[in-house]
Scaffold this motif. Structure first.
Motif, short mmCIF file in Angstrom:
data_model
loop_
_atom_site.label_atom_id
_atom_site.label_comp_id
_atom_site.label_asym_id
_atom_site.label_seq_id
_atom_site.Cartn_x
_atom_site.Cartn_y
_atom_site.Cartn_z
N ALA A 59 0.86 -1.19 0.00
CA ALA A 59 0.00 0.00 0.00
C ALA A 59 0.89 1.23 0.00
N PRO A 60 0.49 2.34 -0.55
CA PRO A 60 -0.76 2.61 -1.29
C PRO A 60 -0.74 2.20 -2.77
N LEU A 61 0.38 1.63 -3.23
CA LEU A 61 0.45 1.20 -4.62
C LEU A 61 -0.64 0.16 -4.92
N SER A 62 -0.87 -0.72 -3.99
CA SER A 62 -1.87 -1.77 -4.17
C SER A 62 -3.26 -1.19 -4.39
N TRP A 63 -3.52 -0.05 -3.75
CA TRP A 63 -4.82 0.60 -3.94
C TRP A 63 -4.94 1.22 -5.32
N MET A 64 -3.87 1.79 -5.81
CA MET A 64 -3.88 2.38 -7.13
C MET A 64 -4.11 1.29 -8.18
N ILE A 65 -3.43 0.17 -7.99
CA ILE A 65 -3.58 -0.95 -8.92
C ILE A 65 -5.01 -1.48 -8.90
N SER A 66 -5.55 -1.58 -7.70
CA SER A 66 -6.92 -2.07 -7.57
C SER A 66 -7.90 -1.17 -8.31
N GLU A 67 -7.68 0.14 -8.21
CA GLU A 67 -8.51 1.12 -8.93
C GLU A 67 -8.44 0.87 -10.42
N HIS A 68 -7.25 0.69 -10.93
CA HIS A 68 -7.06 0.44 -12.36
C HIS A 68 -7.83 -0.80 -12.79
N VAL A 69 -7.73 -1.85 -11.96
CA VAL A 69 -8.38 -3.11 -12.32
C VAL A 69 -9.90 -2.95 -12.31
N ILE A 70 -10.41 -2.29 -11.27
CA ILE A 70 -11.86 -2.08 -11.19
C ILE A 70 -12.37 -1.28 -12.38
N GLU A 71 -11.67 -0.19 -12.69
CA GLU A 71 -12.08 0.64 -13.82
C GLU A 71 -11.91 -0.09 -15.14
N GLY A 72 -10.81 -0.81 -15.25
CA GLY A 72 -10.53 -1.55 -16.49
C GLY A 72 -11.61 -2.58 -16.76
N LYS A 73 -11.96 -3.34 -15.73
CA LYS A 73 -12.97 -4.38 -15.91
C LYS A 73 -14.34 -3.78 -16.21
N ALA A 74 -14.63 -2.65 -15.62
CA ALA A 74 -15.92 -1.99 -15.87
C ALA A 74 -16.01 -1.57 -17.33
N GLU A 75 -14.91 -1.14 -17.87
CA GLU A 75 -14.87 -0.68 -19.26
C GLU A 75 -14.91 -1.86 -20.22
N LEU A 76 -14.11 -2.88 -19.92
CA LEU A 76 -14.00 -4.06 -20.79
C LEU A 76 -13.44 -5.21 -19.99
N ASN A 77 -14.16 -6.35 -20.02
CA ASN A 77 -13.69 -7.52 -19.31
C ASN A 77 -13.66 -8.70 -20.26
N PHE A 78 -12.46 -9.08 -20.66
CA PHE A 78 -12.30 -10.18 -21.62
C PHE A 78 -12.81 -11.51 -21.08
N SER A 79 -12.84 -11.63 -19.74
CA SER A 79 -13.31 -12.89 -19.15
C SER A 79 -14.81 -13.04 -19.29
N GLU A 80 -15.49 -11.93 -19.51
CA GLU A 80 -16.95 -11.97 -19.62
C GLU A 80 -17.42 -11.51 -20.97
N TRP A 81 -16.57 -11.69 -21.94
CA TRP A 81 -16.85 -11.27 -23.30
C TRP A 81 -18.13 -11.90 -23.85
N GLY A 82 -18.35 -13.15 -23.50
CA GLY A 82 -19.52 -13.87 -24.00
C GLY A 82 -20.84 -13.24 -23.61
N ASP A 83 -20.85 -12.47 -22.52
CA ASP A 83 -22.09 -11.82 -22.07
C ASP A 83 -22.51 -10.66 -22.96
N LEU A 84 -21.57 -10.16 -23.74
CA LEU A 84 -21.88 -8.97 -24.54
C LEU A 84 -22.79 -9.29 -25.71
N ALA A 85 -23.75 -8.38 -25.97
CA ALA A 85 -24.57 -8.49 -27.18
C ALA A 85 -23.65 -8.29 -28.38
N LYS A 86 -24.06 -8.82 -29.53
CA LYS A 86 -23.20 -8.77 -30.70
C LYS A 86 -22.78 -7.36 -31.07
N ARG A 87 -23.75 -6.43 -31.00
CA ARG A 87 -23.38 -5.07 -31.41
C ARG A 87 -22.36 -4.48 -30.43
#
Lengths: 140, 155
Positions: free
Chosen positions: B72-100
Motif C-alpha cells: 500500500a498505497p500502490l496496491s490501492w492504485m492498482i486495484s482502482e485500475h483493475v476495477i475501472e478496467g474491468k468496468a470498461e471491458l472484461n475479456f473474461s466476460e466477453w460472451g455476455d456482450l450483445a453482438k453489437r
C-alpha cells in the motif's frame, strides 16, 4: 461623345455586376450554421431533431472543434462502414447515458441542449434498433 | 527541530506500516470460462500473447500480482485500475456482450491501442514488455477488422 460614355459605362458595369451576382449559386451553408445534416442521412425525425439540437454544433464538418469532429462527424455518417457505424451508435448512447455529453461547459452556455432522461432513452432505443437493422442489412 | 523531525518520521513509518493491513481484494479467478474472449474468437498465437501481456491484468478476472503490487498505497492504485478496467471491458466476460457491443468493443480496442491510450502509461512503466510495437498494433487492428466483418455477416 464623353457625355454619353460615362453613364453608359456605369450602366454596363451595373449590368455586369447584376449578372454576376445573380448567376452565382447561393452558398446556403453560410446561413445554416452547423445545423445542416447530410441530406441523405436518414435518422428518424424525433432522433434527428435531438441530435441536431444537442450535438451538431460540435459534431459536424463546419464545427471548429477538431476533437469533436475526430470523434464523430455526423456529416460523414454515410462514409462510415457498418462496423464503424455500430461502434459510433454504441458510443453515442454511452456518452449521453453517462452524462458525459453534451459537455458540462457547453451546457452552461446552452442549457436548452441538455437531454432529458426520456430523450436519452429515445436515442438509446433508436441506437439499439438501428444497430440490429445494420447487422441484418449486411446479410442481404 | 531535530526532535520534531524524528517524531514526524516515526509517525510516517507507523502510518505506512498501518496501511499495509488495509489491502484491497485481489482480482483472481478462473480465467478460461466459456465466456472468455480467446475461447469465443479465433485468435492468432501472437495476438493471444499480446492480450496476455498487455491487457488481461486490468481487463480480465485474473490479475498478476508482482511483489511490489502488494504494497500500500500502490496496491490501492492498482486495484482502482483493475476495477475501472474491468468496468470498461472484461475479456473474461466477453460472451455476455450483445453482438453489437462486441463489434463496438472490438472497434474501440483497435482505436485505443492505435492512439497509444492503452496500455496505460503508468502500467507500461512497470511492465516494459507490455508496450505494443507498431507491427503488433497493425496486426491487432487488421484482425479486429476481419473479425467485425465476420460478426456482422454471421447468422
Amino acid at each position: 461623345m464623353m457625355k454619353r460614355v460615362i453613364p453608359l459605362s456605369i450602366l454596363a458595369i451595373g449590368l455586369l455586376v447584376a449578372y454576376v451576382s445573380l448567376s452565382t449559386p447561393e452558398d446556403s451553408s453560410l446561413y445554416e450554421m452547423n445545423l445542416q445534416a447530410e441530406d441523405d442521412v436518414e435518422f428518424p425525425a424525433e432522433v434527428a431533431k435531438l441530435l441536431e439540437n444537442s450535438c451538431y454544433d460540435c459534431h459536424t464538418t463546419a464545427s471548429k472543434n477538431d476533437d469533436a469532429k475526430d470523434a464523430l462527424d455526423f456529416n460523414k455518417w454515410n462514409d462510415l462502414k457498418t462496423s464503424k457505424k455500430i461502434s459510433a451508435l454504441d458510443g453515442i448512447c454511452e456518452v449521453i447515458e453517462s452524462g458525459d455529453m453534451p459537455p458540462k461547459k457547453y451546457l452552461e452556455h446552452y442549457p436548452a441542449t441538455a437531454l432529458s432522461d426520456d430523450q436519452v432513452k429515445l436515442i438509446c432505443d433508436w441506437v439499439e434498433k438501428e444497430s440490429e437493422s445494420l447487422m441484418q442489412e449486411k446479410k442481404k | 527541530m531535530k526532535r520534531v523531525f524524528k517524531i514526524l518520521v516515526f509517525v510516517l513509518v507507523i502510518a505506512f506500516i498501518a496501511i499495509q493491513f488495509f489491502q484491497p481484494e485481489k482480482n483472481q479467478a478462473e480465467i478460461s470460462t466459456s465466456d472468455f474472449f480467446a475461447q469465443i474468437h479465433n485468435i492468432p498465437a501472437d495476438l493471444k500473447e499480446t492480450l496476455d501481456y498487455s491487457c488481461y491484468d486490468c481487463h480480465s478476472n485474473n490479475t498478476r500480482y508482482p511483489w511490489y503490487s502488494r504494497i500500500a498505497p500502490l496496491s490501492w492504485m492498482i486495484s482502482e485500475h483493475v476495477i475501472e478496467g474491468k468496468a470498461e471491458l472484461n475479456f473474461s466476460e466477453w460472451g455476455d456482450l450483445a453482438k453489437r457491443k462486441k463489434i463496438s468493443a472490438l472497434n474501440d480496442i483497435c482505436e485505443v491501442v492505435e492512439d497509444k491510450e492503452m496500455p496505460l502509461e503508468s502500467y507500461l512503466k512497470m511492465h516494459k514488455d507490455a508496450a505494443l510495437s507498431d507491427e503488433q498494433i497493425k496486426a491487432l487492428c487488421i484482425w479486429v477488422e476481419t473479425e467485425t466483418e465476420r460478426l456482422i455477416n454471421e447468422e
